[in-house]
Design a protein around this motif. Structure first.
Motif, PDB file in Angstrom:
ATOM      1  N   VAL A   3     -10.986   7.542 -19.810  1.00 14.79           N
ATOM      2  CA  VAL A   3     -11.067   8.761 -19.006  1.00 14.79           C
ATOM      3  C   VAL A   3      -9.679   9.255 -18.606  1.00 14.79           C
ATOM      4  O   VAL A   3      -9.494  10.440 -18.340  1.00 14.79           O
ATOM      5  CB  VAL A   3     -11.952   8.551 -17.760  1.00 14.79           C
ATOM      6  N   MET A   4      -8.704   8.360 -18.612  1.00 18.83           N
ATOM      7  CA  MET A   4      -7.338   8.759 -18.252  1.00 18.83           C
ATOM      8  C   MET A   4      -6.775   9.754 -19.265  1.00 18.83           C
ATOM      9  O   MET A   4      -5.970  10.621 -18.904  1.00 18.83           O
ATOM     10  CB  MET A   4      -6.424   7.532 -18.133  1.00 18.83           C
ATOM     11  N   HIS A   5      -7.204   9.663 -20.521  1.00 17.09           N
ATOM     12  CA  HIS A   5      -6.760  10.623 -21.527  1.00 17.09           C
ATOM     13  C   HIS A   5      -7.247  12.030 -21.187  1.00 17.09           C
ATOM     14  O   HIS A   5      -6.590  13.021 -21.495  1.00 17.09           O
ATOM     15  CB  HIS A   5      -7.263  10.230 -22.918  1.00 17.09           C
ATOM     16  N   LEU A   6      -8.403  12.118 -20.562  1.00 20.64           N
ATOM     17  CA  LEU A   6      -8.987  13.417 -20.230  1.00 20.64           C
ATOM     18  C   LEU A   6      -8.320  14.091 -19.037  1.00 20.64           C
ATOM     19  O   LEU A   6      -8.401  15.311 -18.896  1.00 20.64           O
ATOM     20  CB  LEU A   6     -10.486  13.251 -19.950  1.00 20.64           C
ATOM     21  N   VAL A   7      -7.689  13.296 -18.171  1.00 22.11           N
ATOM     22  CA  VAL A   7      -7.124  13.861 -16.934  1.00 22.11           C
ATOM     23  C   VAL A   7      -5.604  13.721 -16.855  1.00 22.11           C
ATOM     24  O   VAL A   7      -5.024  13.946 -15.797  1.00 22.11           O
ATOM     25  CB  VAL A   7      -7.772  13.219 -15.685  1.00 22.11           C
ATOM     26  N   GLU A   8      -4.960  13.384 -17.956  1.00 14.84           N
ATOM     27  CA  GLU A   8      -3.523  13.101 -17.898  1.00 14.84           C
ATOM     28  C   GLU A   8      -2.692  14.279 -17.400  1.00 14.84           C
ATOM     29  O   GLU A   8      -1.622  14.083 -16.831  1.00 14.84           O
ATOM     30  CB  GLU A   8      -3.005  12.571 -19.233  1.00 14.84           C
ATOM     31  N   LYS A   9      -3.184  15.505 -17.552  1.00 15.98           N
ATOM     32  CA  LYS A   9      -2.433  16.672 -17.077  1.00 15.98           C
ATOM     33  C   LYS A   9      -3.040  17.275 -15.803  1.00 15.98           C
ATOM     34  O   LYS A   9      -2.607  18.307 -15.343  1.00 15.98           O
ATOM     35  CB  LYS A   9      -2.375  17.716 -18.185  1.00 15.98           C
ATOM     36  N   ALA A  10      -4.040  16.592 -15.240  1.00 15.24           N
ATOM     37  CA  ALA A  10      -4.733  17.112 -14.057  1.00 15.24           C
ATOM     38  C   ALA A  10      -3.901  16.971 -12.789  1.00 15.24           C
ATOM     39  O   ALA A  10      -4.080  17.723 -11.839  1.00 15.24           O
ATOM     40  CB  ALA A  10      -6.072  16.409 -13.872  1.00 15.24           C
ATOM     41  N   SER A  11      -2.985  16.002 -12.771  1.00 15.99           N
ATOM     42  CA  SER A  11      -2.227  15.740 -11.556  1.00 15.99           C
ATOM     43  C   SER A  11      -0.935  15.013 -11.891  1.00 15.99           C
ATOM     44  O   SER A  11      -0.906  14.185 -12.806  1.00 15.99           O
ATOM     45  CB  SER A  11      -3.080  14.873 -10.622  1.00 15.99           C
ATOM     46  N   ARG A  12       0.095  15.282 -11.125  1.00 20.91           N
ATOM     47  CA  ARG A  12       1.339  14.530 -11.287  1.00 20.91           C
ATOM     48  C   ARG A  12       1.219  13.150 -10.650  1.00 20.91           C
ATOM     49  O   ARG A  12       1.905  12.221 -11.031  1.00 20.91           O
ATOM     50  CB  ARG A  12       2.505  15.272 -10.637  1.00 20.91           C
ATOM     51  N   GLU A  13       0.343  13.055  -9.651  1.00 26.87           N
ATOM     52  CA  GLU A  13       0.135  11.792  -8.962  1.00 26.87           C
ATOM     53  C   GLU A  13      -0.663  10.842  -9.843  1.00 26.87           C
ATOM     54  O   GLU A  13      -1.445  11.264 -10.686  1.00 26.87           O
ATOM     55  CB  GLU A  13      -0.600  12.014  -7.633  1.00 26.87           C
ATOM     56  N   ARG A  14      -0.461   9.562  -9.608  1.00 25.78           N
ATOM     57  CA  ARG A  14      -1.203   8.527 -10.335  1.00 25.78           C
ATOM     58  C   ARG A  14      -2.599   8.436  -9.732  1.00 25.78           C
ATOM     59  O   ARG A  14      -2.763   8.100  -8.567  1.00 25.78           O
ATOM     60  CB  ARG A  14      -0.470   7.186 -10.186  1.00 25.78           C
ATOM     61  N   ILE A  15      -3.617   8.779 -10.514  1.00 26.53           N
ATOM     62  CA  ILE A  15      -4.997   8.719 -10.038  1.00 26.53           C
ATOM     63  C   ILE A  15      -5.752   7.660 -10.833  1.00 26.53           C
ATOM     64  O   ILE A  15      -5.308   7.227 -11.898  1.00 26.53           O
ATOM     65  CB  ILE A  15      -5.715  10.081 -10.139  1.00 26.53           C
ATOM     66  N   ARG A  23       0.831  -1.205   0.000  1.00 29.98           N
ATOM     67  CA  ARG A  23       0.000   0.000   0.000  1.00 29.98           C
ATOM     68  C   ARG A  23       0.865   1.253   0.000  1.00 29.98           C
ATOM     69  O   ARG A  23       0.565   2.228  -0.695  1.00 29.98           O
ATOM     70  CB  ARG A  23      -0.916  -0.023   1.211  1.00 29.98           C
ATOM     71  N   TYR A  24       1.930   1.234   0.772  1.00 29.90           N
ATOM     72  CA  TYR A  24       2.845   2.373   0.800  1.00 29.90           C
ATOM     73  C   TYR A  24       3.431   2.621  -0.590  1.00 29.90           C
ATOM     74  O   TYR A  24       3.492   3.757  -1.060  1.00 29.90           O
ATOM     75  CB  TYR A  24       3.972   2.140   1.806  1.00 29.90           C
ATOM     76  N   ILE A  25       3.843   1.551  -1.264  1.00 30.13           N
ATOM     77  CA  ILE A  25       4.410   1.672  -2.605  1.00 30.13           C
ATOM     78  C   ILE A  25       3.368   2.231  -3.567  1.00 30.13           C
ATOM     79  O   ILE A  25       3.658   3.128  -4.373  1.00 30.13           O
ATOM     80  CB  ILE A  25       4.947   0.306  -3.093  1.00 30.13           C
ATOM     81  N   ALA A  26       2.137   1.733  -3.481  1.00 33.74           N
ATOM     82  CA  ALA A  26       1.065   2.241  -4.336  1.00 33.74           C
ATOM     83  C   ALA A  26       0.790   3.714  -4.042  1.00 33.74           C
ATOM     84  O   ALA A  26       0.603   4.521  -4.954  1.00 33.74           O
ATOM     85  CB  ALA A  26      -0.200   1.409  -4.144  1.00 33.74           C
ATOM     86  N   ASN A  27       0.800   4.083  -2.759  1.00 34.34           N
ATOM     87  CA  ASN A  27       0.560   5.476  -2.370  1.00 34.34           C
ATOM     88  C   ASN A  27       1.687   6.406  -2.820  1.00 34.34           C
ATOM     89  O   ASN A  27       1.495   7.610  -2.907  1.00 34.34           O
ATOM     90  CB  ASN A  27       0.384   5.600  -0.861  1.00 34.34           C
ATOM     91  N   ALA A  28       2.842   5.830  -3.101  1.00 39.87           N
ATOM     92  CA  ALA A  28       3.962   6.632  -3.605  1.00 39.87           C
ATOM     93  C   ALA A  28       3.832   6.858  -5.108  1.00 39.87           C
ATOM     94  O   ALA A  28       4.653   7.550  -5.713  1.00 39.87           O
ATOM     95  CB  ALA A  28       5.288   5.947  -3.284  1.00 39.87           C
ATOM     96  N   GLY A  29       2.809   6.257  -5.719  1.00 36.19           N
ATOM     97  CA  GLY A  29       2.548   6.489  -7.131  1.00 36.19           C
ATOM     98  C   GLY A  29       3.346   5.614  -8.075  1.00 36.19           C
ATOM     99  O   GLY A  29       3.370   5.854  -9.280  1.00 36.19           O
ATOM    100  N   ILE A  30       3.973   4.581  -7.535  1.00 38.74           N
ATOM    101  CA  ILE A  30       4.800   3.713  -8.371  1.00 38.74           C
ATOM    102  C   ILE A  30       3.937   2.788  -9.218  1.00 38.74           C
ATOM    103  O   ILE A  30       4.170   2.610 -10.414  1.00 38.74           O
ATOM    104  CB  ILE A  30       5.768   2.879  -7.501  1.00 38.74           C
ATOM    105  N   CYS A  31       2.935   2.177  -8.607  1.00 42.24           N
ATOM    106  CA  CYS A  31       2.115   1.180  -9.297  1.00 42.24           C
ATOM    107  C   CYS A  31       0.930   0.817  -8.405  1.00 42.24           C
ATOM    108  O   CYS A  31       0.770   1.378  -7.325  1.00 42.24           O
ATOM    109  CB  CYS A  31       2.951  -0.065  -9.595  1.00 42.24           C
ATOM    110  N   SER A  32       0.145  -0.148  -8.858  1.00 43.90           N
ATOM    111  CA  SER A  32      -0.979  -0.645  -8.065  1.00 43.90           C
ATOM    112  C   SER A  32      -0.462  -1.529  -6.931  1.00 43.90           C
ATOM    113  O   SER A  32       0.707  -1.922  -6.915  1.00 43.90           O
ATOM    114  CB  SER A  32      -1.924  -1.465  -8.947  1.00 43.90           C
ATOM    115  N   ARG A  33      -1.327  -1.875  -5.989  1.00 48.47           N
ATOM    116  CA  ARG A  33      -0.926  -2.765  -4.893  1.00 48.47           C
ATOM    117  C   ARG A  33      -0.517  -4.136  -5.407  1.00 48.47           C
ATOM    118  O   ARG A  33       0.443  -4.726  -4.921  1.00 48.47           O
ATOM    119  CB  ARG A  33      -2.063  -2.922  -3.887  1.00 48.47           C
ATOM    120  N   ARG A  34      -1.257  -4.658  -6.380  1.00 51.92           N
ATOM    121  CA  ARG A  34      -0.910  -5.983  -6.924  1.00 51.92           C
ATOM    122  C   ARG A  34       0.465  -5.964  -7.574  1.00 51.92           C
ATOM    123  O   ARG A  34       1.263  -6.881  -7.389  1.00 51.92           O
ATOM    124  CB  ARG A  34      -1.964  -6.423  -7.942  1.00 51.92           C
ATOM    125  N   LYS A  35       0.740  -4.910  -8.332  1.00 60.19           N
ATOM    126  CA  LYS A  35       2.048  -4.793  -8.973  1.00 60.19           C
ATOM    127  C   LYS A  35       3.126  -4.603  -7.899  1.00 60.19           C
ATOM    128  O   LYS A  35       4.236  -5.125  -8.023  1.00 60.19           O
ATOM    129  CB  LYS A  35       2.039  -3.629  -9.968  1.00 60.19           C
TER     130      LYS A  35
END
Length: 160
Positions: free
Chosen positions: A85-97, A6-18
């Motif tokens: 929808v990711m195409h629409l928000v790609e510049k909305a945030s630096r974080e992985r949303i 979860r910490y790794i996912a919260n750091a924006g690296i990848c999903s929890r499974r990854k």
């Protein structure tokens, strides 16, 4: 204390499974010790977590409200390369949303996107008993038989 994946996912690296895959691959360390077993809990305020030698920092929580237009898929990735929808928000945030919930491709409406896993879980998991309200407009009159199917628990797809 939170789980390492979860910490790794919260750091924006990848999903929890990854993140689980990264941990088992031995490319994650906690306080200088390589970790390759799942389930380890870390203290975000005290522990130093590294991935491929780089120190990870938790992202700030980001919340994006999107008025999803028609013909966009509510997913983070589409193997068929349709517009998401990711195409629409790609510049909305630096974080992985990522989107909370789903809207069909032909459906328009408000979609919440975030990197806040706790909020996403609370809003989308059935155990939270969050009531969802939908406003639906039909292109034709609703037949009494279809209305009966909806009222008695049959899905709209079944009722068509």
């Amino acid at each position: 204390m939170i789980r390492l994946n979860r910490y790794i996912a919260n750091a924006g690296i990848c999903s929890r499974r990854k993140a689980d895959e990264l941990i088992t691959a031995g490319v994650v360390s906690v306080n200088g010790v390589v970790v390759n077993e799942l389930g380890l809990k870390v203290d975000p305020m005290k522990d130093e977590i590294r991935y491929n030698g780089e120190t990870l920092k938790r992202e700030k929580n980001v919340y994006v409200l999107l008025n999803k237009p028609k013909d966009y898929i509510t997913t983070t990735d589409d193997p068929q390369e349709r517009r998401t929808v990711m195409h629409l928000v790609e510049k909305a945030s630096r974080e992985r949303i990522y989107p909370i919930g789903r809207l069909d491709r032909n459906t328009t409406g408000l979609l919440l996107m975030t990197n806040d896993g706790d909020l996403a879980d609370k809003l989308s998991h059935p155990r939270s008993n969050i009531t969802k309200l939908y406003h639906v407009e039909l292109s034709k009159s609703l037949a009494q038989g279809d209305l009966n199917k909806l009222l008695f628990g049959r899905s709209w797809k079944t009722a068509r």
